[in-house]
Motif scaffolding. Structure first.
Motif, PDB file in Angstrom:
ATOM      1  N   ARG A 183       0.700  -5.921  10.773  1.00  0.00           N
ATOM      2  CA  ARG A 183       0.887  -5.124  10.663  1.00  0.00           C
ATOM      3  C   ARG A 183       1.956  -4.699  10.673  1.00  0.00           C
ATOM      4  O   ARG A 183       3.445  -4.975  11.558  1.00  0.00           O
ATOM      5  CB  ARG A 183       0.031  -5.152  12.249  1.00  0.00           C
ATOM      6  N   GLY A 184       2.484  -3.158  10.131  1.00  0.00           N
ATOM      7  CA  GLY A 184       4.422  -2.789  10.106  1.00  0.00           C
ATOM      8  C   GLY A 184       4.164  -2.357  10.861  1.00  0.00           C
ATOM      9  O   GLY A 184       3.353  -2.210  12.431  1.00  0.00           O
ATOM     10  N   THR A 207       0.996   0.916   9.985  1.00  0.00           N
ATOM     11  CA  THR A 207       1.183   1.026   8.145  1.00  0.00           C
ATOM     12  C   THR A 207       1.069  -0.945   8.354  1.00  0.00           C
ATOM     13  O   THR A 207       0.854  -1.303   9.260  1.00  0.00           O
ATOM     14  CB  THR A 207       2.561   0.953   7.999  1.00  0.00           C
ATOM     15  N   THR A 259       0.452  -3.916   5.559  1.00  0.00           N
ATOM     16  CA  THR A 259       0.175  -4.596   4.400  1.00  0.00           C
ATOM     17  C   THR A 259      -0.833  -5.796   3.934  1.00  0.00           C
ATOM     18  O   THR A 259      -1.066  -6.430   5.562  1.00  0.00           O
ATOM     19  CB  THR A 259       1.420  -4.684   4.004  1.00  0.00           C
ATOM     20  N   PRO A 303      -0.328  -7.700  -3.424  1.00  0.00           N
ATOM     21  CA  PRO A 303      -0.351  -7.099  -2.508  1.00  0.00           C
ATOM     22  C   PRO A 303      -0.616  -5.776  -2.150  1.00  0.00           C
ATOM     23  O   PRO A 303      -0.303  -4.801  -3.097  1.00  0.00           O
ATOM     24  CB  PRO A 303       1.229  -6.453  -2.618  1.00  0.00           C
ATOM     25  N   THR A 340      -0.363  -1.986   0.501  1.00  0.00           N
ATOM     26  CA  THR A 340       0.035  -0.727   1.210  1.00  0.00           C
ATOM     27  C   THR A 340      -0.508   0.199   1.497  1.00  0.00           C
ATOM     28  O   THR A 340      -1.032   1.078   0.951  1.00  0.00           O
ATOM     29  CB  THR A 340       1.586  -0.817   1.578  1.00  0.00           C
ATOM     30  N   TYR A 341      -1.032  -0.318   2.918  1.00  0.00           N
ATOM     31  CA  TYR A 341      -2.163   1.361   3.716  1.00  0.00           C
ATOM     32  C   TYR A 341      -1.608   1.218   4.769  1.00  0.00           C
ATOM     33  O   TYR A 341      -0.738   0.716   6.050  1.00  0.00           O
ATOM     34  CB  TYR A 341      -2.956   0.690   3.695  1.00  0.00           C
ATOM     35  N   THR A 342      -1.079   3.132   5.058  1.00  0.00           N
ATOM     36  CA  THR A 342      -1.083   3.557   5.830  1.00  0.00           C
ATOM     37  C   THR A 342      -1.937   3.946   6.560  1.00  0.00           C
ATOM     38  O   THR A 342      -3.152   5.264   5.732  1.00  0.00           O
ATOM     39  CB  THR A 342       0.323   4.219   5.904  1.00  0.00           C
ATOM     40  N   VAL A 344       3.286  -3.773  -6.051  1.00  0.00           N
ATOM     41  CA  VAL A 344       3.084  -2.982  -4.671  1.00  0.00           C
ATOM     42  C   VAL A 344       2.045  -2.081  -4.689  1.00  0.00           C
ATOM     43  O   VAL A 344       2.075  -1.121  -5.392  1.00  0.00           O
ATOM     44  CB  VAL A 344       3.702  -3.235  -3.349  1.00  0.00           C
ATOM     45  N   VAL A 386      -0.265   0.926  -3.544  1.00  0.00           N
ATOM     46  CA  VAL A 386      -0.483   1.861  -2.312  1.00  0.00           C
ATOM     47  C   VAL A 386      -1.341   2.552  -1.782  1.00  0.00           C
ATOM     48  O   VAL A 386      -2.096   3.133  -3.078  1.00  0.00           O
ATOM     49  CB  VAL A 386       0.460   2.886  -2.468  1.00  0.00           C
TER      50      VAL A 386
END
Length: 150
Positions: A66-67, A71, A73, A84, A86-88, A113, A115
């Motif tokens: 968790r970013g 966000t 990953t 990998p 990435t999801y927001t 990556v 998205v």
């Protein structure tokens, strides 16, 4: 203009209208199509950056990070290859490590990556999307037989 010429003009106009409608429908569908891939297929696929796809597989155990903000990953795997993601946004309640997932989005930039703008998780402990289950079986992954919908 004779009667025959009028009839041919009406038929030609109707055919032209139908052809135009069919072409517009095909163009609209072409813009919204998202092809389905598992991570192993992406190594062989020649995708342009920005191409919209659906990525399916299993969320790799220990890969969810968790970013800042919302966000997240994580890594999607088909046990042979991994990618990998990435999801927001807010993940579905049933999203977990080791479970089936389908993420829809794009590769942005030159990196590898993915998205995602949509993440779909399985609905209970015995379900996996049929496309994902079929691709995993084709890759040689052993499934218990309860994971897919018939």
């Amino acid at each position: 203009m004779t009667r025959k010429q009028k009839r041919l003009a009406v038929i030609a106009g109707g055919m032209g209208f139908i052809l135009t409608a069919v072409l517009l429908i095909m163009f609209a569908f072409g813009q919204s199509i998202a092809y389905f891939y598992v991570p192993g297929d992406l190594a062989k696929a020649d995708l342009q950056p920005g191409t919209r796809i659906r990525l399916g597989g299993l969320v790799e155990t220990g890969s969810v990070v968790r970013g800042e903000g919302s966000t997240i990953t994580f890594t999607v795997t088909d046990t042979l290859s991994e990618l990998p993601v990435t999801y927001t946004g807010i993940l579905p309640d049933l999203f977990r490590e080791g479970q089936g997932v389908v993420a829809e989005g794009r590769f942005e930039g030159v990196g590898k990556v993915f998205v995602a703008d949509t993440v779909l998780a399985k609905h209970d402990e015995t379900y996996m999307p049929k496309d994902v289950a079929d691709r995993l079986k084709a890759q040689g992954v052993e499934l218990s037989g309860k994971e897919e919908i018939q």
